[in-house]
Write a protein that holds these residues in place. Structure first.
Motif, PDB file in Angstrom:
ATOM      1  N   ARG A  90     -19.771 -16.382  35.289  1.00 56.00           N
ATOM      2  CA  ARG A  90     -20.912 -16.777  34.476  1.00 56.00           C
ATOM      3  C   ARG A  90     -21.437 -18.123  34.981  1.00 56.00           C
ATOM      4  NH1 ARG A  90     -16.155 -17.295  31.895  1.00 56.00           N
ATOM      5  NH2 ARG A  90     -15.586 -19.263  30.898  1.00 56.00           N
ATOM      6  N   PRO A  91     -22.744 -18.303  34.987  1.00 55.67           N
ATOM      7  CA  PRO A  91     -23.294 -19.580  35.450  1.00 55.67           C
ATOM      8  C   PRO A  91     -22.774 -20.721  34.593  1.00 55.67           C
ATOM      9  CG  PRO A  91     -25.014 -17.918  35.206  1.00 55.67           C
ATOM     10  CD  PRO A  91     -23.784 -17.361  34.577  1.00 55.67           C
TER      11      PRO A  91
ATOM     12  N   ASP B 149     -18.394 -20.663  36.971  1.00 57.79           N
ATOM     13  CA  ASP B 149     -17.108 -20.897  36.330  1.00 57.79           C
ATOM     14  C   ASP B 149     -16.205 -19.717  36.655  1.00 57.79           C
ATOM     15  OD1 ASP B 149     -14.917 -21.386  34.801  1.00 57.79           O
ATOM     16  OD2 ASP B 149     -16.003 -21.770  32.933  1.00 57.79           O
ATOM     17  N   HIS B 150     -15.321 -19.924  37.618  1.00 58.27           N
ATOM     18  CA  HIS B 150     -14.421 -18.856  38.054  1.00 58.27           C
ATOM     19  C   HIS B 150     -13.053 -18.978  37.395  1.00 58.27           C
ATOM     20  CE1 HIS B 150     -17.155 -17.077  40.898  1.00 58.27           C
ATOM     21  NE2 HIS B 150     -17.320 -18.219  41.538  1.00 58.27           N
ATOM     22  N   GLY B 151     -12.989 -19.644  36.258  1.00 63.78           N
ATOM     23  CA  GLY B 151     -11.718 -19.753  35.563  1.00 63.78           C
ATOM     24  C   GLY B 151     -11.032 -21.077  35.833  1.00 63.78           C
TER      25      GLY B 151
ATOM     26  N   TRP C 179     -10.444 -19.009  41.611  1.00 60.18           N
ATOM     27  CA  TRP C 179     -11.555 -19.675  42.286  1.00 60.18           C
ATOM     28  C   TRP C 179     -11.703 -19.191  43.722  1.00 60.18           C
ATOM     29  CZ3 TRP C 179     -15.696 -22.579  41.286  1.00 60.18           C
ATOM     30  CH2 TRP C 179     -15.844 -23.028  39.969  1.00 60.18           C
ATOM     31  N   ARG C 180     -10.604 -18.987  44.397  1.00 61.51           N
ATOM     32  CA  ARG C 180     -10.695 -18.499  45.775  1.00 61.51           C
ATOM     33  C   ARG C 180     -11.336 -17.119  45.817  1.00 61.51           C
ATOM     34  NH1 ARG C 180      -5.643 -17.906  50.078  1.00 61.51           N
ATOM     35  NH2 ARG C 180      -6.927 -17.321  51.877  1.00 61.51           N
ATOM     36  N   ALA C 181     -10.886 -16.233  44.928  1.00 65.37           N
ATOM     37  CA  ALA C 181     -11.459 -14.888  44.888  1.00 65.37           C
ATOM     38  C   ALA C 181     -12.929 -14.923  44.461  1.00 65.37           C
ATOM     39  CB  ALA C 181     -10.650 -14.005  43.937  1.00 65.37           C
ATOM     40  N   GLY C 182     -13.245 -15.760  43.482  1.00 62.07           N
ATOM     41  CA  GLY C 182     -14.616 -15.830  42.997  1.00 62.07           C
ATOM     42  C   GLY C 182     -15.579 -16.335  44.048  1.00 62.07           C
ATOM     43  N   LEU C 183     -15.181 -17.341  44.803  1.00 61.49           N
ATOM     44  CA  LEU C 183     -16.064 -17.874  45.839  1.00 61.49           C
ATOM     45  C   LEU C 183     -16.225 -16.883  46.978  1.00 61.49           C
ATOM     46  CD1 LEU C 183     -14.912 -21.602  45.944  1.00 61.49           C
ATOM     47  CD2 LEU C 183     -16.992 -20.669  44.931  1.00 61.49           C
ATOM     48  N   GLN C 184     -15.175 -16.145  47.310  1.00 59.26           N
ATOM     49  CA  GLN C 184     -15.307 -15.113  48.332  1.00 59.26           C
ATOM     50  C   GLN C 184     -16.297 -14.037  47.885  1.00 59.26           C
ATOM     51  OE1 GLN C 184     -11.264 -13.846  48.920  1.00 59.26           O
ATOM     52  NE2 GLN C 184     -10.876 -15.354  50.546  1.00 59.26           N
TER      53      GLN C 184
END
Length: 439
Positions: free
Chosen positions: A3-4, A417-419, A425-430
């Motif tokens: 989510r933004p 916000d990847h948690g 965060w690593r998975a979300g940015l990928q």
């Protein structure tokens, strides 16, 4: 679901001494000027100072300093005392009163304590000139410099050279906020990694938001490799506000290319959590080390000159400074006689300095400079047992202020916000970087 993340409104810029650079408005749109500081913490400079007043004090007080100096004053010490005279005497005093914890300080090793001749000469000239400028800019009978007069005396080209950075930082970091703003102004006019690191330290450790903001803005056009390590280090610092300030600086700089390293910081342990250090190399079957803890401590600057530096017996020594004597009038800047130290030999290197009230100042000022540094202290048996009980019962905190500061910076820099975990965060940015299928 990703989510933004929508940051709060941007605070107004605060300028006290300097004028915004005229070229700022003409910056390329692809590299916008940094924001005003988006504050993670609203603690005021006075609230931060009060926090630091509670930090444990180590080193010598005035009676201890008098005992250290007595053999030199009476001439009972040898004519040419060892470079570590003060450190060795402090060690003996701590052991005599059965306080070995007082020795758990980040001592600089003998090989690194002394500057080479060339570096010492580089430091000597600006240090002497800066002391003269401070004397000349202070009103008669006072030691507090007038920032306007001091700026005039620091306008020469020599104060734009990298060699001026150590003298400027050491002498001005504990002055009032207007002089610290002048310090940032002068550092901003100096190119190179020394000035960039000093600016990053101001952005992290200065107590005044306006000084931190000015320091962060001064980093905007510098190579990130010159200052980013100092900001990352703050996320592993045991005093949590340092991490808050580093996060604020990174957000103001809008350096999205620093996000991958910030994600790595989510893997760091709690800087305040006890741990067992690795046994030294070659220790064999020696007893395993017990738990230790990193913690912030403070040292009274006036009382510990000779604990931190080597004594000076010759006027030809470089970077020479007068040692304030307990019982004499308030220390001045221009003594010609007495005991001296040489600042080209340093056994303790603090991270920052703050002026604090002193309970028993004697003839000295009621507010004196304290130098702050991080020590690694062995836990007492009772502390160790309490920590191990918390571990067994799974009562240790799941997060901590420094980790939350990293998340603050990540969310503001990415708008996502990847948690709260490294893996998320690593998975979300990928996933964010992956090409999206056509609709």
């Amino acid at each position: 679901m990703n989510r933004p993340f929508r940051p709060a409104g941007v605070a107004a810029l605060i300028f006290v001494l300097a004028v915004a650079a005229p070229e700022a408005a003409a910056q390329d749109r692809s590299d916008p000027a940094p924001n005003a500081l988006e504050r993670r913490s609203r603690a005021t400079d006075e609230e931060l100072r009060k926090q630091l007043l509670l930090v444990p004090e180590v080193g010598l007080d005035q009676p201890g300093a008098s005992a250290l100096y007595a053999p030199l004053v009476k001439g009972s010490a040898r004519a040419d005392p060892a470079l570590d005279y003060g450190r060795a005497a402090y060690t003996r005093m701590a052991l005599q009163i059965r306080r070995p914890d007082l020795l758990a300080l980040p001592w600089v090793g003998a090989a690194d304590a002394a500057l080479g001749r060339d570096r010492a000469e580089e430091l000597h000239a600006p240090s002497a000139k800066l002391r003269a400028a401070l004397r000349a800019s202070a009103p008669r009978g006072d030691v507090v410099p007038d920032p306007v007069k001091l700026r005039e005396r620091l306008a020469d080209k020599e104060w734009t050279a990298p060699a001026a950075v150590p003298a400027l930082t050491q002498a001005l970091q504990a002055e009032g906020a207007p002089v610290r703003l002048l310090l940032v102004e002068r550092l901003a006019g100096i190119t190179g990694p020394e000035a960039s690191q000093a600016l990053a330290q101001r952005a992290v450790f200065d107590l005044a938001p306006e000084v931190r903001e000015r320091a962060a803005r001064a980093l905007a056009d510098r190579p990130a490799g010159e200052y980013a390590p100092e900001l990352y280090r703050a996320f592993r610092y045991p005093w949590a506000p340092a991490a808050d300030h580093a996060a604020e600086a990174l957000v103001a700089l809008r350096k999205a290319d620093l996000v991958p390293e910030l994600v790595e910081r989510l893997r760091d342990p709690d800087p305040n959590r006890p741990y067992k250090p690795e046994p030294p190399a070659g220790a064999g079957r020696a007893k395993a080390p017990g738990y230790v803890r990193r913690e912030l401590v403070r040292v009274n600057h006036l009382c510990n000159c000779m604990v931190c530096h080597a004594p000076s017996q010759s006027k030809d020594d470089l970077v020479r400074g007068r040692v304030p004597q307990p019982g004499e009038d308030a220390p001045q800047r221009d003594y010609q006689t007495g005991l001296f130290v040489r600042a080209d030999v340093t056994f303790l290197r603090p991270d920052f300095a703050v002026v604090q009230p002193v309970e028993r100042p004697g003839k000295w000022a009621g507010n004196q400079r304290y130098d702050y540094l991080v020590r690694t202290r062995p836990l007492a048996a009772q502390e160790s047992a309490a920590f191990q009980r918390q571990e067994r019962e799974d009562l240790l905190p799941r997060t901590w202020p420094q980790r939350e500061a990293v998340l603050f910076a990540l969310r503001h820099l990415t708008g996502r916000d990847h948690g709260s975990t490294y893996e998320a965060w690593r998975a979300g940015l990928q996933k964010d970087r992956a090409p999206q299928p056509p609709r």
